[in-house]
Design an enzyme around this catalytic site. Structure first.
Site, PDB file in Angstrom:
ATOM      1  N   GLU A 165       0.805  -1.229   0.000  1.00 43.69           N
ATOM      2  CA  GLU A 165       0.000   0.000   0.000  1.00 43.69           C
ATOM      3  C   GLU A 165       0.834   1.274   0.000  1.00 43.69           C
ATOM      4  O   GLU A 165       0.561   2.200   0.764  1.00 43.69           O
ATOM      5  CB  GLU A 165      -0.967  -0.032   1.193  1.00 43.69           C
ATOM      6  CG  GLU A 165      -1.876  -1.253   1.156  1.00 43.69           C
ATOM      7  CD  GLU A 165      -2.793  -1.381   2.372  1.00 43.69           C
ATOM      8  OE1 GLU A 165      -2.825  -0.468   3.206  1.00 43.69           O
ATOM      9  OE2 GLU A 165      -3.477  -2.425   2.461  1.00 43.69           O
ATOM     10  N   ASN A 208       1.995  -5.221  -3.118  1.00 45.29           N
ATOM     11  CA  ASN A 208       0.592  -5.527  -2.793  1.00 45.29           C
ATOM     12  C   ASN A 208      -0.167  -4.228  -2.522  1.00 45.29           C
ATOM     13  O   ASN A 208       0.334  -3.358  -1.803  1.00 45.29           O
ATOM     14  CB  ASN A 208       0.589  -6.418  -1.538  1.00 45.29           C
ATOM     15  CG  ASN A 208      -0.769  -7.005  -1.213  1.00 45.29           C
ATOM     16  OD1 ASN A 208      -1.410  -7.596  -2.070  1.00 45.29           O
ATOM     17  ND2 ASN A 208      -1.205  -6.835   0.039  1.00 45.29           N
ATOM     18  N   HIS A 245     -10.527  -6.006  -2.221  1.00 46.79           N
ATOM     19  CA  HIS A 245     -11.578  -5.736  -1.220  1.00 46.79           C
ATOM     20  C   HIS A 245     -12.690  -5.009  -1.968  1.00 46.79           C
ATOM     21  O   HIS A 245     -12.603  -3.808  -2.213  1.00 46.79           O
ATOM     22  CB  HIS A 245     -11.036  -4.856  -0.091  1.00 46.79           C
ATOM     23  CG  HIS A 245      -9.987  -5.530   0.738  1.00 46.79           C
ATOM     24  ND1 HIS A 245     -10.259  -6.629   1.532  1.00 46.79           N
ATOM     25  CD2 HIS A 245      -8.678  -5.266   0.916  1.00 46.79           C
ATOM     26  CE1 HIS A 245      -9.149  -7.009   2.154  1.00 46.79           C
ATOM     27  NE2 HIS A 245      -8.170  -6.206   1.792  1.00 46.79           N
ATOM     28  N   GLU A 273      -6.376 -10.570  -1.074  1.00 48.97           N
ATOM     29  CA  GLU A 273      -7.173 -10.334   0.146  1.00 48.97           C
ATOM     30  C   GLU A 273      -8.656 -10.271  -0.192  1.00 48.97           C
ATOM     31  O   GLU A 273      -9.393  -9.418   0.303  1.00 48.97           O
ATOM     32  CB  GLU A 273      -6.726  -9.026   0.820  1.00 48.97           C
ATOM     33  CG  GLU A 273      -5.254  -8.992   1.171  1.00 48.97           C
ATOM     34  CD  GLU A 273      -4.819  -7.695   1.862  1.00 48.97           C
ATOM     35  OE1 GLU A 273      -5.686  -6.918   2.329  1.00 48.97           O
ATOM     36  OE2 GLU A 273      -3.604  -7.463   1.932  1.00 48.97           O
ATOM     37  N   ASP A 275     -12.420 -10.126  -0.535  1.00 49.76           N
ATOM     38  CA  ASP A 275     -13.711 -10.169   0.166  1.00 49.76           C
ATOM     39  C   ASP A 275     -14.650  -9.229  -0.563  1.00 49.76           C
ATOM     40  O   ASP A 275     -14.216  -8.282  -1.208  1.00 49.76           O
ATOM     41  CB  ASP A 275     -13.593  -9.871   1.675  1.00 49.76           C
ATOM     42  CG  ASP A 275     -12.802  -8.635   2.014  1.00 49.76           C
ATOM     43  OD1 ASP A 275     -12.633  -7.758   1.145  1.00 49.76           O
ATOM     44  OD2 ASP A 275     -12.355  -8.517   3.173  1.00 49.76           O
TER      45      ASP A 275
HETATM   46  O1  9MR Z   1      -7.485  -7.950   8.491  1.00 52.77           O
HETATM   47  C1  9MR Z   1      -6.561  -7.128   9.154  1.00 52.77           C
HETATM   48  C2  9MR Z   1      -7.140  -6.641  10.447  1.00 52.77           C
HETATM   49  O2  9MR Z   1      -7.288  -7.701  11.360  1.00 52.77           O
HETATM   50  C3  9MR Z   1      -6.265  -5.578  11.037  1.00 52.77           C
HETATM   51  O3  9MR Z   1      -6.912  -5.007  12.177  1.00 52.77           O
HETATM   52  C4  9MR Z   1      -5.986  -4.527  10.016  1.00 52.77           C
HETATM   53  C5  9MR Z   1      -5.105  -3.467  10.580  1.00 52.77           C
HETATM   54  O4  9MR Z   1      -4.638  -2.583   9.633  1.00 52.77           O
HETATM   55  O5  9MR Z   1      -5.367  -5.109   8.878  1.00 52.77           O
HETATM   56  C6  9MR Z   1      -6.217  -5.992   8.246  1.00 52.77           C
HETATM   57  O6  9MR Z   1      -5.630  -6.485   7.070  1.00 52.77           O
HETATM   58  C7  9MR Z   1      -5.303  -5.520   6.085  1.00 52.77           C
HETATM   59  C8  9MR Z   1      -4.104  -6.031   5.334  1.00 52.77           C
HETATM   60  O7  9MR Z   1      -3.059  -6.298   6.228  1.00 52.77           O
HETATM   61  C9  9MR Z   1      -3.638  -5.054   4.280  1.00 52.77           C
HETATM   62  N1  9MR Z   1      -4.719  -4.696   3.401  1.00 52.77           N
HETATM   63  C10 9MR Z   1      -5.940  -4.267   4.031  1.00 52.77           C
HETATM   64  C11 9MR Z   1      -6.412  -5.287   5.044  1.00 52.77           C
HETATM   65  C12 9MR Z   1      -7.732  -4.879   5.641  1.00 52.77           C
HETATM   66  O8  9MR Z   1      -7.600  -3.729   6.384  1.00 52.77           O
END
Ligand code: 9MR
Length: 683
Positions: A165, A208, A245, A273, A275
């Site tokens: 990101e 990513n 997402h 990722e 969903d």
């Molecule tokens: O799913 C993850 C969640 O449990 C955490 O609280 C969050 C914190 O930033 O990160 C989520 O996963 C993220 C991933 O690492 C990177 N892309 C976005 C995802 C959703 O926020």
């Protein structure tokens, strides 16, 4: 396989039924074998050489419903938070890997791939990093973090999200502000990738991001320009992770275009990722189809298992409901992967919206069946002679799936004897066009080397290639994909163990096979005289100390001939033994036995000519009966480590066969490789 020296006798005594001198017609390579449709996501994705994974939270591993679905459906795992910077280096130089290890070890033990997530990200970054104000300090800290975390999991991670990101939302197409961008400038991403490549050369290195699925978006274009620039300048990058997402509508209509445009730059693409708000089956199917339509889209990860496990739980975006039941989107995904959803369960008389799908395929851990039927591909791999290798036959294959590829090692036979060859490819349709790397050009050297077996020793982080010389020998390599990385041969034994010398008769000591459980490693071998031998050493001593050689199984000479394989059956306490026999028709086939332990006795499973494990009489050949021998080969494993774990369902076996009319000098027989796929799997 049989050593060179006994050819004349073998031709006379065993293969006399063959028409000697018949013309050998080369058999054309065909496309991928007829696939058997699978009933779980991972197994079905694997049929096209892809993986289907999920994010996993260490905190949920005590939940049996969660782990039940995890192990049944998914063959790749991404730690959801456990490998992030705040989890792995909460204070400077203090690394904590407990939760990440828990996920990694568990996945590895089950043959699931691992995605590493993530090394450099502005979020979930401890305060001590974001408060650094000096570029040199930050550069050192970043490189040290990447190197230390990657070293910890070296050789075990399929793909790493090296940078996550880094691009800004909106119309700029530029990097977002972060401590890395602000202090190190645009070059921080390149620096991170270069450091990552040196730390674990075997891992695929990914960039990513989210909101890069729509080809028209400025953010997508910004990432595309970066990847194009990296490829042009030789900055190491292997893949782009598109997080996916999505809102209720699912992917943008140009999603497949985005995937193929990135892939055309020479990188893999992965959906990392996934969903989708409210989990519309159509939206999920569209996403999966886009990936299936792009050859370099190598896998899909959903971001959690049940809706209640999701970071956006209120939107019910996943494939399983809170009770762990399959949602309609699940069936849509399985179908889009090419699989067959289970028939819906009969509904109870009262309306019940939470009715689970039928339990068919509910486990991948059923005991093995006692009868088998198979469908064979045509020949997939044929010799590729070159100026110095006049190869007649390719034989004795061993195979692992690793890093999105099949890696195959095999014996090559020519009039001057036997040596080894290596090739890799992403799916079976490409096996015939893979480059053949002759290993006599490496430190393995020329001379008699045959019947290879490959596996990864997880603790030692080394690949082993076990093969027969006149002893049982091995070479090691930190990188399976580098043919030049193999070490010179070393022997397992000082000399042939006495018990073999006493029982071998006129046979030959062949086909060495190593498998380990948590306590010991075992070395099996055959003598072409009805004996299967087993030596052992403590797991921590491997590869040294093989001793206590015993006869593990015996029968008449041709009934227990050679080419043994021993495997752990995934999710069960069963081990499977296969041994090649020579049938009453002079043709090769496999018999099978099971045991509860590697050092135990073996109980027949499918072990006769009329009920064989694999023989011409239980194999169909939709693309033509090119062989009547089902000979020396190797199962497609569920993992790649020293436990040699295979699935219990939908088995596949890579084998050697040959034109039934071929004859002549044993060394010059036209062996080719083909793939059996089990057609009577019930799970
Ligand atoms: O799913 C993850 C969640 O449990 C955490 O609280 C969050 C914190 O930033 O990160 C989520 O996963 C993220 C991933 O690492 C990177 N892309 C976005 C995802 C959703 O926020």
């Amino acid at each position: 396989m049989n050593p060179l020296k006994r050819l004349g006798r073998r031709r006379a005594s065993v293969l006399s039924l063959l028409a000697v001198g018949a013309l050998v017609t080369p058999v054309a390579a065909t496309a991928a074998p007829d696939a058997v449709r699978a009933s779980t996501l991972g197994a079905q994705a694997a049929q096209s050489g892809r993986y289907f994974g999920t994010a996993v939270a260490a905190g949920r591993l005590g939940d049996g419903t969660y782990t039940g679905i995890l192990d049944r459906e998914f063959n790749s795992v991404t730690p959801e938070n456990e490998m992030k910077w705040d989890a792995t280096e909460p204070s400077r130089g203090q690394f904590t890997f407990g939760a990440a290890d828990q996920i990694a070890n568990r996945a590895q033990a089950r043959g699931q791939r691992l995605r590493g997530h993530t090394l450099v990200w502005h979020s979930q970054l401890p305060g001590w990093v974001s408060s650094i104000r000096d570029a040199n300090t930050l550069r050192g800290v970043m490189n040290n973090h990447i190197t230390t975390v990657m070293n910890r999991y070296k050789g075990r991670i399929h793909s790493w999200d090296v940078v996550n990101e880094a691009f800004a939302d909106g119309g700029s197409g530029q990097h977002r502000p972060s401590v890395f961008q602000n202090l190190l400038g645009d070059g921080f991403i390149e620096q991170a990738f270069r450091t990552a490549r040196s730390a674990d050369p075997a891992a695929k290195l990914c960039y990513n991001d989210y909101n890069i699925e729509n080809w028209s978006d400025a953010k997508t274009q910004g990432v595309y320009r970066m990847v194009r620039d990296f490829k042009a300048r030789g900055v190491p990058i292997d893949c782009v992770g598109l997080q996916a997402h999505f809102g209720t509508g699912g992917p943008p209509s140009n999603f497949q275009t985005t995937l193929s445009n990135f892939a055309a730059l020479g990188v893999d693409v992965q959906i990392t990722e996934l969903d989708i708000a409210q989990a519309s089956p159509t939206a999920y199917a569209n996403t999966v189809r886009a990936c299936m339509n792009v050859a370099r889209c190598t896998g899909i990860t959903v971001w959690g298992i049940r809706d209640s496990d999701s970071w956006r739980a209120t939107e019910n975006p996943l494939l399983f409901d809170r009770g762990g039941n399959k949602k309609p989107a699940y069936n849509a995904v399985l179908t889009a992967l090419g699989g067959t959803p289970a028939a819906p369960a009969a509904r109870p008389p009262t309306a019940n919206r939470g009715t689970p799908a039928a339990p068919r395929g509910a486990t991948d851990a059923a005991a093995l069946p006692s009868r088998y039927s198979w469908s064979s591909s045509g020949t997939l791999i044929a010799p590729k002679p070159d100026a110095t290798h006049n190869i007649a036959g390719i034989k004795d294959p061993t195979v692992v799936q690793y890093n999105g590829k099949y890696h195959v090692f095999a014996s090559v036979a020519s009039s001057s004897g036997y040596n080894l060859v290596y090739l890799n490819f992403t799916d079976w349709s490409q096996a015939g066009s893979a480059t053949h790397h002759y290993l006599d050009r490496t430190a393995i050297g020329s001379g008699y080397r045959a019947a290879p077996q490959v596996f990864y020793h997880a603790q030692q982080r080394l690949w082993y290639l076990v093969y027969q010389t006149s002893n049982a020998s091995f070479s090691t390599n930190p990188d399976i994909s580098n043919p030049n990385g193999w070490s010179a041969p070393r022997n397992f034994y000082a000399s042939m163990p006495d018990i073999i010398r006493q029982n071998i008769g006129n046979g030959h000591w062949v086909d060495m096979w190593v498998i380990c459980d948590s306590a010991n490693c075992y070395l099996f071998s055959s003598d072409d005289n009805g004996h299967l031998y087993r030596s052992q050493t403590a797991a921590g001593q491997f590869p040294n100390g093989f001793t206590n050689t015993v006869i593990a199984a015996q029968d008449s000479k041709y009934a227990l001939f050679e080419a043994s394989n021993v495997y752990k059956v995934h999710g069960t306490n069963q081990y499977l033994l296969l041994v090649e026999a020579i049938g009453s028709d002079g043709r090769r086939y496999f018999r099978s036995w099971t045991s509860g332990s590697l050092a135990g006795s073996w109980t027949p499973l499918a072990a006769s000519e009329s009920n064989p494990f694999a023989r011409a009489n239980n194999v169909t050949f939709p693309s033509g009966a090119w062989t009547r021998d089902i000979s020396h080969g190797e199962m497609i494993r569920a993992g790649y480590d020293q436990t040699l774990t295979i699935p219990s369902c939908r088995l596949q076996y890579l084998y050697q066969g040959m034109n039934p009319n071929a004859g002549g000098d044993y060394n010059l027989l036209p062996w080719r490789l083909g793939l059996l796929t089990q057609t009577n799997s019930t799970c």
